[in-house]
Scaffold this active site. Structure first.
Site, mmCIF file in Angstrom:
data_model
loop_
_atom_site.group_PDB
_atom_site.id
_atom_site.type_symbol
_atom_site.label_atom_id
_atom_site.label_comp_id
_atom_site.label_asym_id
_atom_site.label_seq_id
_atom_site.Cartn_x
_atom_site.Cartn_y
_atom_site.Cartn_z
ATOM 1 N N ASP A 33 32.080 42.738 37.562
ATOM 2 C CA ASP A 33 32.183 43.856 38.519
ATOM 3 C C ASP A 33 31.491 45.108 37.980
ATOM 4 O O ASP A 33 30.943 45.903 38.758
ATOM 5 C CB ASP A 33 33.641 44.143 38.910
ATOM 6 C CG ASP A 33 34.502 44.531 37.728
ATOM 7 O OD1 ASP A 33 34.444 43.856 36.695
ATOM 8 O OD2 ASP A 33 35.239 45.529 37.843
ATOM 9 N N GLU A 58 47.416 47.993 34.193
ATOM 10 C CA GLU A 58 46.060 47.559 34.572
ATOM 11 C C GLU A 58 45.228 47.428 33.297
ATOM 12 O O GLU A 58 45.425 48.188 32.334
ATOM 13 C CB GLU A 58 45.474 48.604 35.545
ATOM 14 C CG GLU A 58 44.078 48.308 36.054
ATOM 15 C CD GLU A 58 42.992 48.670 35.059
ATOM 16 O OE1 GLU A 58 41.951 47.997 35.056
ATOM 17 O OE2 GLU A 58 43.200 49.629 34.273
ATOM 18 N N HIS A 88 36.215 46.182 41.750
ATOM 19 C CA HIS A 88 36.868 47.341 41.140
ATOM 20 C C HIS A 88 35.938 48.525 40.812
ATOM 21 O O HIS A 88 36.122 49.630 41.294
ATOM 22 C CB HIS A 88 37.482 46.945 39.785
ATOM 23 C CG HIS A 88 38.480 45.849 39.800
ATOM 24 N ND1 HIS A 88 39.721 45.967 40.362
ATOM 25 C CD2 HIS A 88 38.439 44.597 39.256
ATOM 26 C CE1 HIS A 88 40.408 44.861 40.171
ATOM 27 N NE2 HIS A 88 39.655 44.000 39.499
ATOM 28 N N ASP A 89 35.002 48.282 39.871
ATOM 29 C CA ASP A 89 34.283 49.378 39.218
ATOM 30 C C ASP A 89 33.355 50.132 40.160
ATOM 31 O O ASP A 89 33.157 51.351 40.024
ATOM 32 C CB ASP A 89 33.489 48.837 38.015
ATOM 33 C CG ASP A 89 34.409 48.307 36.924
ATOM 34 O OD1 ASP A 89 35.621 48.568 36.988
ATOM 35 O OD2 ASP A 89 33.904 47.632 36.008
HETATM 36 C C1 BDR Z 1 39.151 46.358 35.352
HETATM 37 O O1 BDR Z 1 39.218 45.487 34.226
HETATM 38 C C2 BDR Z 1 38.014 44.776 34.068
HETATM 39 O O2 BDR Z 1 38.238 43.395 34.047
HETATM 40 C C3 BDR Z 1 37.149 45.113 35.254
HETATM 41 O O3 BDR Z 1 35.788 45.211 34.888
HETATM 42 C C4 BDR Z 1 37.701 46.411 35.776
HETATM 43 O O4 BDR Z 1 37.073 47.498 35.162
HETATM 44 C C5 BDR Z 1 40.094 45.863 36.417
HETATM 45 O O5 BDR Z 1 41.410 45.857 35.960
HETATM 46 CA CA CA Z 2 35.038 47.196 33.852
#
Ligand code: BDR
Ligand code: CA
Length: 319
Positions: free
Chosen positions: A14, A166, A241-242
């Site tokens: 991501d 997270e 996500h990113d």
């Molecule tokens: C985040 O953790 C990584 O696995 C992904 O790149 C993202 O930044 C999500 O929890």
């Molecule tokens: Ca990341």
């Protein structure tokens, strides 16, 4: 005017999409990228970052290697099971890449921000180790940046590496605590929104029909989407996500709900280690102002950003 930005990535799948979006979007001026441990070891993150920039014709953007582990202790874990052994879904094309910049990610942040006072958005999308190190090098940084858009944390949503935490925060809670404590404007782009904006098979088909960069992106997300199929959604889908943190900083994300609240990071050794404790008690009264709050916590966004990102990448053709 384009938004000036420094990305800081632990380049897995991501992150790769986030780099492509930042480098290709005409309203973003990507001034530099730092690499950090997290999804993969830091040399692999550096290589993947340089490779991605070269793919999109942005090989001139300096990439500085950053931390190999958290501020305290040694790396707690990497994310190879999510992003593949190469951080590219085991589909890296083995292209040789150019060199990294002769500085550290933290030092690069300090230099670029000092040269562009008030203008630069920091967009960390991996563990916050480099950002905390930059803060230690230059405590005046909060007065010099435009803001910090963090992919990390969870306010009302469950965690992903533990019930409470997270991954990016859990990787280095002490660094994250320092970053959330510093008095800069923060946008927290956490799991509350990033688990809801997905690359579905239909969206992925747009990448498959696009140029070679888009096809590479589609190829590397196969393994990643399988991880989410097995562990999370029961059907193939890839989170992005990113990229959402990049879009939030650039103003290209349509934000529906983002209260400004106090956030603290749990640095205890208990089951909530790495949790972002967001003060959501105002939820029943439209989130009245909280003294000292400087973090906008995204709770709801428009998922049309996924189509915009996919289409931008699909249109790219190498020069
Ligand atoms: C985040 O953790 C990584 O696995 C992904 O790149 C993202 O930044 C999500 O929890
Ligand atoms: Ca990341």
């Amino acid at each position: 005017m384009a938004t000036k930005m420094i990305l800081d990535c632990d380049t897995g799948v991501d992150d790769t999409m986030a780099i492509m979006y930042a480098a290709l979007h005409p309203d973003i001026e990507l001034l530099g990228v730092g690499s950090v441990w997290g999804n993969v070891d830091v040399p692999t993150a550096t290589r993947n970052t340089i490779h991605t920039l070269e793919l999109v014709g942005a090989g001139h953007v300096p990439v500085a290697q950053g931390a190999a582990g958290p501020l305290l202790r040694t790396p707690n874990y990497f994310g190879y099971h999510v992003h593949g052994d190469d951080g590219q879904g085991n589909a890296y094309d083995h292209a040789p890449v150019g060199p990294a910049a002769p500085t550290t990610a933290a030092q690069q942040i300090v230099e670029i921000v000092r040269a562009n006072p008030g203008e630069v958005w920091l967009v960390p999308v991996g563990p916050l180790t480099n950002i905390a190190t930059a803060l230690a090098l230059a405590p005046e940084l909060p007065e010099l940046v435009a803001g910090v858009s963090i992919m990390g944390g969870a306010a009302l949503a469950p965690g992903n590496t533990s019930p409470a935490a997270e991954a990016n925060i859990a990787h280095d809670p002490e660094a994250a605590a320092a970053v959330f404590r510093a008095p800069w404007p923060i946008i927290m782009v956490g799991l509350d929104v990033t688990m809801k904006v997905l690359i579905t098979p239909e969206r992925r088909a747009v990448l498959d029909a696009g140029g070679p960069t888009a096809q590479y992106m589609s190829r590397i997300m196969q393994f990643y989407g399988e991880f989410f199929e097995k562990t999370t959604f029961g059907t193939w889908a890839a989170t992005m996500h990113d990229t959402l943190a990049v879009a939030a900083a650039a103003g290209t994300l349509k934000i529906r709900s983002a209260p400004n609240v106090n956030v603290e990071v749990d640095c205890s050794g208990g089951p909530s280690r790495g949790a972002t404790v967001c003060d959501m008690r105002g939820i029943y009264a439209g989130f009245p102002p909280q003294p000292g709050a400087h973090c906008q916590v995204l709770l709801d966004v428009d998922d049309s950003i996924a189509d915009e990102v996919i289409e931008l990448i699909a249109r790219h053709q190498p020069a």
